[in-house]
Design a protein around this motif. Structure first.
Motif, short mmCIF file in Angstrom:
data_model
loop_
_atom_site.label_atom_id
_atom_site.label_comp_id
_atom_site.label_asym_id
_atom_site.label_seq_id
_atom_site.Cartn_x
_atom_site.Cartn_y
_atom_site.Cartn_z
N LEU A 78 51.47 -8.74 186.76
CA LEU A 78 51.44 -10.20 186.84
C LEU A 78 52.39 -10.86 185.84
CD1 LEU A 78 47.62 -10.62 187.38
CD2 LEU A 78 49.41 -11.35 188.96
N LYS A 79 52.63 -10.19 184.71
CA LYS A 79 53.55 -10.74 183.73
C LYS A 79 55.00 -10.36 184.00
CE LYS A 79 50.20 -10.74 179.92
NZ LYS A 79 49.88 -10.15 178.59
N SER A 80 55.17 -9.40 184.90
CA SER A 80 56.50 -8.84 185.11
C SER A 80 57.44 -9.82 185.80
CB SER A 80 56.38 -7.57 185.96
OG SER A 80 57.65 -7.11 186.34
N LYS A 81 58.70 -9.73 185.42
CA LYS A 81 59.73 -10.54 186.09
C LYS A 81 59.99 -10.02 187.50
CE LYS A 81 63.53 -7.87 184.03
NZ LYS A 81 64.76 -7.95 183.21
N TYR A 82 59.45 -8.84 187.80
CA TYR A 82 59.63 -8.26 189.14
C TYR A 82 58.49 -8.62 190.08
CZ TYR A 82 62.74 -5.35 186.33
OH TYR A 82 63.70 -4.91 185.46
N MET A 83 57.64 -9.59 189.66
CA MET A 83 56.47 -9.96 190.45
C MET A 83 56.80 -10.31 191.92
SD MET A 83 53.28 -10.20 190.43
CE MET A 83 52.17 -10.74 191.72
N PRO A 84 57.88 -11.02 192.19
CA PRO A 84 58.19 -11.32 193.60
C PRO A 84 58.37 -10.06 194.44
CG PRO A 84 59.47 -12.71 192.14
CD PRO A 84 58.82 -11.70 191.28
N TYR A 85 58.89 -9.01 193.83
CA TYR A 85 59.08 -7.77 194.58
C TYR A 85 57.75 -7.05 194.81
CZ TYR A 85 64.02 -8.48 193.67
OH TYR A 85 65.29 -9.00 193.64
N TYR A 86 56.85 -7.15 193.82
CA TYR A 86 55.52 -6.56 194.01
C TYR A 86 54.81 -7.19 195.21
CZ TYR A 86 55.43 -3.96 189.57
OH TYR A 86 55.66 -3.08 188.56
N GLN A 87 55.04 -8.46 195.43
CA GLN A 87 54.39 -9.16 196.54
C GLN A 87 54.99 -8.76 197.89
OE1 GLN A 87 51.76 -10.61 196.08
NE2 GLN A 87 51.70 -12.08 194.40
N LYS A 88 56.25 -8.32 197.87
CA LYS A 88 56.93 -8.02 199.13
C LYS A 88 56.90 -6.52 199.49
CE LYS A 88 60.30 -11.76 198.51
NZ LYS A 88 61.74 -12.04 198.29
N GLY A 89 56.67 -5.66 198.53
CA GLY A 89 56.71 -4.23 198.80
C GLY A 89 56.09 -3.44 197.68
N ALA A 90 56.53 -2.21 197.51
CA ALA A 90 56.02 -1.35 196.44
C ALA A 90 57.11 -1.20 195.38
CB ALA A 90 55.65 0.03 196.99
N VAL A 91 56.73 -1.34 194.10
CA VAL A 91 57.68 -1.22 193.00
C VAL A 91 57.30 0.00 192.16
CG1 VAL A 91 58.67 -2.32 190.96
CG2 VAL A 91 58.09 -3.69 192.97
N LEU A 92 58.25 0.92 192.00
CA LEU A 92 58.01 2.15 191.25
C LEU A 92 58.81 2.13 189.96
CD1 LEU A 92 57.22 2.91 194.21
CD2 LEU A 92 58.03 5.22 193.72
N GLY A 93 58.13 2.42 188.85
CA GLY A 93 58.81 2.55 187.57
C GLY A 93 59.23 4.00 187.34
N ASP A 94 59.88 4.25 186.21
CA ASP A 94 60.33 5.60 185.86
C ASP A 94 59.14 6.57 185.87
OD1 ASP A 94 61.61 7.81 184.91
OD2 ASP A 94 62.38 6.87 183.09
N SER A 95 59.29 7.71 186.56
CA SER A 95 58.26 8.75 186.70
C SER A 95 57.05 8.28 187.48
CB SER A 95 57.81 9.27 185.32
OG SER A 95 58.92 9.81 184.63
N ASP A 96 57.23 7.26 188.32
CA ASP A 96 56.13 6.73 189.13
C ASP A 96 56.08 7.44 190.48
OD1 ASP A 96 53.98 5.11 189.45
OD2 ASP A 96 55.08 3.23 189.15
N HIS A 97 54.92 7.35 191.15
CA HIS A 97 54.71 7.97 192.46
C HIS A 97 54.46 6.89 193.51
CE1 HIS A 97 54.31 12.06 190.84
NE2 HIS A 97 53.76 11.46 189.80
N LEU A 98 54.99 7.12 194.70
CA LEU A 98 54.85 6.14 195.77
C LEU A 98 53.39 5.92 196.15
CD1 LEU A 98 56.24 4.28 197.83
CD2 LEU A 98 56.34 6.21 199.40
N THR A 99 52.62 7.01 196.22
CA THR A 99 51.22 6.86 196.65
C THR A 99 50.38 6.09 195.63
OG1 THR A 99 50.82 9.09 195.78
CG2 THR A 99 51.13 8.87 198.15
#
Length: 818
Positions: free
Chosen positions: A262-283
């Motif tokens: 919620l604090k992230s500047k990438y919030m608009p992308y979270y609302q539109k799809g899935a956002v993965l950080g370093d070493s993150d998993h899609l599931t």
């Protein structure tokens, strides 16, 4: 069933070997008389041992072990006792060195096969391939016992056979035959379809991130309040304090992640799809990204992705695994560099083969490929799409034969013909005897009479054929008193198991049937064709992985502070085989395995090694020319080799130096003396060089460590996972040393490799011996030495081209006779 198997499993015994022996050098006797016989004679037998009447000839394993025990005692310095006169350091070294050499010579003599190819059965890897090529089905062979031992899985000495194993083969064969028919029904009934999943449409109950956070905070508060409330704990299914603590930690992690989003500047992308950080998993970000997967067939996948940045991040990668993300046995399906950005999104496409052995869905891992860079930008996944399954027709010879038959209503006389045809197909080099066919027909009649199920009875009888020695065994028994030439059919069989780990194809069988295969020109062209086939991947991977021991890297666990190794590990496993394949395809010198001005890597490994990226960014292995100052090139700088010669938390100069002596210089050091502590045991307030110099001061250690340690220190610029150490650390490393001859000096790893190329015939001899051992299914003996020297002499002028060496092994008398 056991009765018919017992009838089918009669094998001839090999002839008796001639007695062989090794005589110890005279100075060994002199040493014992001067320092040992005083306390170990007819009157005084300290420790129950007499040395005054010992034989100085080794004729069998028991005598070899007797002298090995004496060597072990001397190696640890237990004899002579401290209160007795001591031999000089030079006397000790000479005795230990000569006895070691004599025992090594005895080992070779006692295993000398006289040049015969050992009778052996298919290993588990070959058996799986043969079933695939014969019936067109992929089977699970994990129920088969492993043949374990030193060397290759093709060696007869490592194989053990029991009646239980035969019964297991029979069960697997029956499963494979049934599966062949079931798979065909799946091909007929199942049609391809396309499914697309979009993260924003799959949020649980359509909750927003705000409402999800509110619910997560409420759940966390409830769990915390349960700490001193046994009734609530029980309602929540937490019987122990550990369970409660774990549940609270997980809930707190979920809350923190949602707050972070919620604090992230990438919030608009979270609302539109899935956002993965370093070493993150899609599931983790897209829980519903699961697709149903058939038992067979191929699937196509597409993903629209990009790094959330205006420019692509060249260190950003994804890896696709089949199986649950926490499954240590999960399969690597695909990995690729992310080249998409906000301005130019990327469509990833990849394929996956269905199967029962893994969890029926895939998982995507997003990671940074370079250990020397900062964290990568997040990855945006817009949608994921699956299309399939697509099926290749079953063109295997077994399916062609059986699919044309109506097994339920086939007349009995036709069943007998089918049994004969299938046996001829399965046996490869020898037609079934009438006695065997009669036994198989009686077995069918017995099964059919008692079950009334003709189809099942035929399948069980065919499975029995696949459980006989004529099917399971590769090498042919020779009843003659002397070695004789193999037939064209036997040559086709040997060649296909050598280069394909499986049975001959139609083209190879036709050449053999026409009597053309022993023509040297025809045989050379067939070798070229077979090595260029995708089936040769079995050869490249199996030989290189077992010869170098790099297949062990699969079990190496990365440290938490070093996740980059885990990402590169799968590419490292393939690197030795890909180099071997490249040198064979191009017929380049095998000496490129010692040192070269290029490597064969994919883009992930290139980034891990800090090298220029390959020309094509498609995940394939390609040649990359090395910068002039690069220390890479050759086997010794490959990540897999550097990793298996290290400890989990540090490098090991001893292991690396010993590895070079074994694999590159073909001069394996003796096994460490019994009861001598590991060097780490003495590592209190000392550098590794100081520890090893202490080892070299001891007679039982000096003869080996003076050869081993300098080679290992030359490689100390590489860390335990095959990456170069930081520049600051490298400046502190002393990589100087002397070659095992005690004469030639080097200042670093590159100089050491150049000196090794001066000893090129040592490497080529070891490489050729290993190839021949893998091909023949037995160890190399004195009988083979003349031919190996001839191969080396023949190929010296062409600088030992890799494919030519392989051909010379096939042309050899050892390969052509039985």
């Amino acid at each position: 069933m056991k009765k018919i198997l017992a009838t089918l499993l009669i094998l001839a015994s090999p002839g008796l070997a001639k007695e062989k022996s090794v005589t110890l050098t005279p100075n060994i006797k002199t040493f014992l008389e001067d320092h040992c016989v005083k306390c170990h004679n007819a009157k005084k037998t300290k420790g129950g041992t007499r040395l005054d009447n010992v034989e100085f000839t080794i004729r069998n394993e028991a005598e070899a072990q007797y002298w090995k025990d004496i060597l072990d005692i001397m190696n640890v310095g237990e004899m002579p006792p401290e209160d007795e006169p001591q031999p000089s350091l030079k006397e000790n070294e000479t005795f230990i060195g000569n006895l070691t050499e004599s025992l090594e010579e005895a080992r070779k003599v006692l295993v000398d096969s006289g040049g015969e190819i050992a009778i052996r059965h298919m290993n588990n890897r070959e058996y799986k391939n043969v079933i695939q090529d014969l019936l067109g089905v992929d089977i699970n062979t994990t129920e088969l016992p492993l043949d374990t031992g030193e060397g290759f899985d093709t060696l007869a000495k490592n194989q053990h056979f029991t009646s239980v194993r035969f019964e297991t083969y029979n069960q697997i064969a029956e499963i494979a035959l049934v599966k062949m028919f079931e798979d065909e029904q799946i091909r007929i009934k199942s049609k391809p379809k396309k499914t697309r999943l979009e993260p924003e449409k799959k949020k649980k109950r359509g909750k927003t991130f705000e409402s999800e956070l509110k619910a997560a905070e409420a759940n966390l508060a409830k769990l915390i309040s349960a700490k001193d409330n046994p009734k609530l704990k029980k309602e929540l299914g937490m019987a122990s304090g550990d369970q409660h603590k774990k549940a609270v930690n997980n809930a707190r992690h979920a809350v923190n992640k949602l707050r972070e989003v919620l604090k992230s500047k990438y919030m608009p992308y979270y609302q539109k799809g899935a956002v993965l950080g370093d070493s993150d998993h899609l599931t983790r970000r897209f829980p519903n990204a699961k697709f149903k997967i058939s038992k067979i067939g191929t699937y196509k996948y597409r993903m629209r992705v990009f790094t959330i940045s205006d420019q692509p991040d060249k260190h950003a990668y994804i890896r696709m695994n089949r199986g649950h993300r926490n499954d240590p046995e999960k399969d690597l399906v695909y990995h690729k560099q992310i080249s998409g950005s906000i301005k130019s999104p990327q469509i990833l496409e990849f394929t996956m083969v269905g199967g029962e052995e893994k969890a029926p869905y895939f998982n995507i891992n997003y990671f940074n490929s370079n250990p020397n860079t900062k964290a990568i930008k997040p990855l945006f996944v817009d949608w994921v799409e699956q299309e399939g399954p697509f099926y290749e027709p079953n063109t295997s010879p077994g399916f062609k034969l059986l699919s044309q038959q109506n097994l339920d209503k086939m007349p009995h006389e036709n069943v007998a013909s089918l049994i004969r045809e299938f046996a001829e197909l399965a046996f490869r080099t020898k037609s079934p005897s009438e006695e065997l066919l009669n036994a198989l027909n009686k077995h069918f009649e017995f099964l059919n009479t008692n079950s009334g199920d003709q189809r099942s009875s035929i399948i069980k009888t065919l499975a029995a054929i696949m459980s006989t020695p004529h099917f399971l065994y590769i090498s042919e028994y020779n009843s003659a008193d002397e070695r004789i030439e193999i037939s064209d059919q036997e040559l086709a069989n040997r060649l296909s198991f050598f280069l394909w780990s499986s049975i001959p194809d139609e083209e190879l069988k036709n050449k053999a049937a026409a009597g053309e295969l022993k023509n040297k020109d025809v045989l050379a062209k067939e070798i070229d064709r077979m090595l260029a086939s995708p089936k040769a991947e079995n050869f490249y991977k199996a030989f290189s992985g077992q010869w170098l021991g790099t297949d062990r890297i699969e079990s190496v666990e990365e440290l938490k502070r070093y996740p980059f190794f885990g990402n590169a590990k799968h590419s490292m496993i393939n690197e030795p085989a890909e180099l071997f394949k490249y040198l064979t395809d191009k017929n380049y010198s095998a000496l490129n395995m010692v040192d070269s001005n290029f490597v064969v890597v994919d883009s992930l490994l290139a980034d891990y090694y800090g090298l220029p990226f390959p020309a094509k960014n498609d995940g394939s292995f390609q040649r990359v020319n090395l910068p002039k100052n690069s220390v890479r090139g050759g086997l010794m700088s490959q990540g897999a080799v550097l990793t298996i010669t290290s400890r989990p938390d540090r490098t090991s100069p001893i292991d690396r130096g010993a590895y070079i002596l074994r694999k590159i210089l073909n001069s394996p050091p003796s096994e460490p003396p019994a009861n001598v502590p590991d060097a780490d045991f003495e590592a209190k307030n000392k550098t590794m060089r100081e520890i090893l110099e202490l080892h070299q001061s001891k007679a039982q250690c000096s003869s080996c460590h003076r050869k081993i340690d300098p080679l290992g220190f030359a490689m100390e610029n590489f860390d335990q996972f095959g990456a170069l150490k930081p520049e600051k650390m490298m400046r502190k490393v002393d990589t100087t040393g002397t070659m095992p001859d005690g004469q030639r000096k080097f200042s670093n790893f590159k100089e050491m490799k150049k000196l090794m190329l001066e000893d090129r015939e040592q490497f080529i001899t070891g490489f050729t011996e290993s190839l021949m051992s893998y091909a023949l299914g037995r160890g190399i003996s004195f009988t083979d030495e003349a031919r190996i020297k001839e191969i080396i002499a023949t190929n010296k002028s062409s600088n030992f081209k890799t494919k030519d060496l392989i051909k010379e092994i096939v042309f050899s008398e050892q390969f052509m006779r039985k």
